[in-house]
Design an enzyme around this catalytic site. Structure first.
Site, PDB file in Angstrom:
ATOM      1  N   TRP A 157       0.793  -1.149  -0.119  1.00  0.00           N
ATOM      2  CA  TRP A 157      -0.055   0.103   0.139  1.00  0.00           C
ATOM      3  C   TRP A 157       0.908   1.375   0.078  1.00  0.00           C
ATOM      4  O   TRP A 157       1.887   1.269   0.734  1.00  0.00           O
ATOM      5  CB  TRP A 157      -0.995  -0.074   1.286  1.00  0.00           C
ATOM      6  CG  TRP A 157      -1.862   1.120   1.598  1.00  0.00           C
ATOM      7  CD1 TRP A 157      -2.534   1.476   0.612  1.00  0.00           C
ATOM      8  CD2 TRP A 157      -2.130   1.919   2.727  1.00  0.00           C
ATOM      9  NE1 TRP A 157      -3.352   2.811   1.098  1.00  0.00           N
ATOM     10  CE2 TRP A 157      -2.822   2.688   2.244  1.00  0.00           C
ATOM     11  CE3 TRP A 157      -1.503   1.748   4.094  1.00  0.00           C
ATOM     12  CZ2 TRP A 157      -3.680   3.726   3.466  1.00  0.00           C
ATOM     13  CZ3 TRP A 157      -1.846   2.588   4.998  1.00  0.00           C
ATOM     14  CH2 TRP A 157      -2.930   3.631   4.599  1.00  0.00           C
ATOM     15  N   ASP A 238       0.010  -5.366   9.578  1.00  0.00           N
ATOM     16  CA  ASP A 238      -1.076  -4.489   9.177  1.00  0.00           C
ATOM     17  C   ASP A 238      -2.244  -5.225   8.935  1.00  0.00           C
ATOM     18  O   ASP A 238      -2.330  -5.928   7.927  1.00  0.00           O
ATOM     19  CB  ASP A 238      -0.636  -3.618   8.065  1.00  0.00           C
ATOM     20  CG  ASP A 238      -1.703  -2.309   7.738  1.00  0.00           C
ATOM     21  OD1 ASP A 238      -2.684  -2.241   8.280  1.00  0.00           O
ATOM     22  OD2 ASP A 238      -1.421  -1.527   7.034  1.00  0.00           O
ATOM     23  N   LYS A 274     -12.849  -1.268   6.398  1.00  0.00           N
ATOM     24  CA  LYS A 274     -13.471  -2.251   5.421  1.00  0.00           C
ATOM     25  C   LYS A 274     -14.172  -3.244   6.159  1.00  0.00           C
ATOM     26  O   LYS A 274     -15.518  -3.526   5.410  1.00  0.00           O
ATOM     27  CB  LYS A 274     -12.203  -3.050   4.567  1.00  0.00           C
ATOM     28  CG  LYS A 274     -11.180  -2.203   4.177  1.00  0.00           C
ATOM     29  CD  LYS A 274     -11.525  -1.288   3.253  1.00  0.00           C
ATOM     30  CE  LYS A 274     -10.249  -0.508   2.323  1.00  0.00           C
ATOM     31  NZ  LYS A 274      -9.338   0.234   3.242  1.00  0.00           N
TER      32      LYS A 274
END
Length: 425
Positions: A157, A238, A274
Site C-alpha cells: 500500500w 497491518d 473495510k
C-alpha cells in the site's frame, strides 16, 4: 508631543521602504511551496468524478460497494447507532481511547480466550484507523529503536512508505510479488528475511495483501514465522481486512495466531474501515505484545505520549459503534453474517470477471483473478494498458493495474472484461 513623534517615526519608515520590505517578507514566506503530487489512489476518484461519460466505471477506490455500485452502511452499524443515539455525552476519551473498544478489538486479533489478554501482556491504544495505528508504531519504533529500519514488501500500500518516511525511519524492501506467476515470490522473500540483519523490523500484511491480493499459505506462514524466530526479527502486522478477506475473521487472523504460537512478540495495526464500513469514523487499534504486564503498562504509556501532541484523543463515535456491535452477541452475529456477505460478493465478482474474460477467448491466463483474495486484484496490466482503459473505455484504476473488486458489479463486469480483453490483446 508624543503623538507628533510617532507620526514622524512612521513617516521615516515609509520613506525608507520599511513597510514595503515587511510586506515583501510576509508574502514570500510560502513562495517556495510547490503543489503536492496527487495521491495515486485518491486522484483516480477525482478523475472519475470529473468524467461525464455515462458508461464510466471506478475500480480504483478501496471502499466496498453493493451490486448497484452504491456505498453500504451495515445493518449492525445502523442498529448500534440507534442504541447509542442520545445516550452518551461528548466528553473526551482518554489518550489511549475506549477501553471497551480496545478489549473487543484485541479479542478479534488475538483470540477470544487469549492468554496474552488474560495476562495483560498487550499494550494497546485506540488509533485513527489503520493509518493512524501504523503511524503511531512508526514513531514508537523511531523513538525507542532509533537506529533500526523497516523492511517493507514490494509492492505494498503506497501510504506505508509515506508513514515510515515521515516518522524518519529508514526503509528497506523485501521481495513479495512474482510478476510472471502473479503470485507469491516465496523463495526470494525467504532469502531476504534470511539476509536481513538479525533483529530487523518487518511490515507484514496479515491477510488480503494490498495491492496484490496474494497471501502466503498457512504452511508458508509457518515457515516465515520460523525464519523470523531464527533471525530474531520483529513482525509488525497491518491487518486492515480481517473478516473481509475470506468472510471468516478467525481464518483471516491465522498468520498472527501462527506467530503468537511460536512465541513472537508482535505489533499489530487493526482497522474497522473495510470490515465494518466505518471508513469515515477512523476506528482502529494499535497493539504491541510485551514480556509481562509491567512492560505493557510502560509501552502503553509511551504510545499515549506519542498520541498526545499528534491528535490528543481519538474520536468517540466510531469506538462506541465498534464496542456496541462486538460487545453484544446478537449484533456481533449480525456483523459476522454481513461481513461474510461482503466477502462472498467480492469472491463472486472475481469468478464472474475471470469467466467473462475466458469466454471472450483471451489467450492470456486469468487464473490469478480467482486465486488472489480480498478487495483487490493485481491484474498484471501495464501502465500503458491502464491508460487505454481510461482514455478509450472510461474505466478508472491505479496505473499499477490494481483493480478494486468492490467496484465490479453484475451490471458492469461484462463491459469491464471486454475492455480488459481489448487492451491486453
Amino acid at each position: 508631543m508624543e503623538h507628533l513623534i510617532r507620526i514622524r517615526y512612521v513617516g521615516r519608515i515609509l520613506k525608507s521602504g520599511g513597510f514595503a520590505a515587511a510586506r515583501s517578507m510576509s508574502t514570500s514566506w510560502w513562495r517556495q511551496v510547490e503543489p503536492a503530487p496527487k495521491d495515486p489512489i485518491l486522484g483516480v476518484t477525482e478523475a472519475f468524478l470529473a468524467d461525464s461519460n455515462p458508461n464510466k466505471v471506478n475500480v480504483g477506490v478501496g471502499a466496498y460497494r453493493d451490486d448497484n455500485g452504491n456505498p453500504v452502511v451495515l445493518a449492525c452499524v445502523r442498529e448500534a447507532e440507534r442504541r447509542i443515539a442520545g445516550s452518551m455525552n461528548m466528553e473526551y476519551l482518554p489518550m489511549g481511547g475506549s477501553a471497551n473498544m480496545i478489549q473487543e478489538t484485541l479479542k478479534l486479533a488475538y483470540g477470544e480466550n487469549s492468554d496474552l489478554i488474560k495476562d495483560k501482556r498487550i499494550a494497546a491504544v485506540q488509533a485513527l484507523s489503520g493509518t493512524g495505528a501504523c503511524r503511531l508504531f512508526a514513531d514508537f519504533q523511531k523513538r525507542f529503536s532509533p537506529d533500526s529500519q523497516i523492511y517493507i514488501p514490494v509492492p505494498t500500500w503506497s501510504n506505508h512508505h509515506n508513514i515510515w518516511r515521515d516518522a524518519r525511519v529508514t526503509q528497506n524492501t523485501f521481495h513479495y510479488y512474482h510478476p510472471e506467476s502473479r503470485g507469491l515470490d516465496f523463495s526470494a522473500m525467504m532469502d531476504d528475511i534470511k539476509n536481513a540483519p538479525n533483529g530487523s523490523f518487518f511490515l507484514l500484511h496479515a491477510c488480503a495483501h494490498n495491492p496484490t491480493g496474494v497471501d502466503p499459505s498457512e504452511e508458508q506462514w509457518r515457515e516465515i514465522s520460523q525464519r523470523f524466530k531464527v533471525k530474531g526479527h520483529f513482525a509488525f502486522f497491518d491487518m486492515a481486512y480481517q473478516g473481509f478477506a475470506s468472510g471468516d475473521p478467525e481464518r483471516d487472523a491465522k498468520s498472527i495466531r501462527i506467530f503468537l504460537e511460536d512465541g513472537h512478540m508482535i505489533g499489530c495495526a487493526q482497522s474497522y474501515a473495510k470490515n465494518m464500513g466505518l471508513y469515515g469514523q477512523r476506528a482502529g487499534c494499535l497493539s504491541v505484545v510485551c514480556e509481562d504486564e509491567k512492560q505493557a503498562v510502560a509501552v502503553k504509556s509511551q504510545l499515549q505520549q506519542l498520541a498526545r501532541p499528534m491528535y490528543s484523543n481519538p474520536p468517540v463515535h466510531g469506538a462506541l459503534i465498534v464496542s456496541t456491535i462486538l460487545g453484544n452477541p446478537d449484533l456481533k452475529n449480525l456483523w459476522l453474517k454481513e461481513v461474510k456477505g461482503m466477502a462472498h460478493r467480492i469472491i463472486g465478482m472475481r469468478t464472474a470477471l475471470r469467466d467473462n474474460l475466458e469466454k471472450l477467448g483471451s489467450p492470456l491466463s486469468w487464473e490469478h483473478i480467482t486465486k488472489q483474495i480480498g478487495m483487490f486484484c493485481y491484474s498484471g496490466m501495464t501502465p500503458e494498458q491502464v491508460d487505454r482503459l481510461t482514455q478509450e473505455y472510461h474505466i478508472y484504476l491505479t496505473r499499477n493495474g490494481r483493480i478494486s473488486m468492490a467496484g465490479v458489479t453484475t451490471g458492469n463486469v461484462g463491459y469491464l472484461a471486454n475492455a480488459i480483453h481489448e487492451v491486453t490483446k
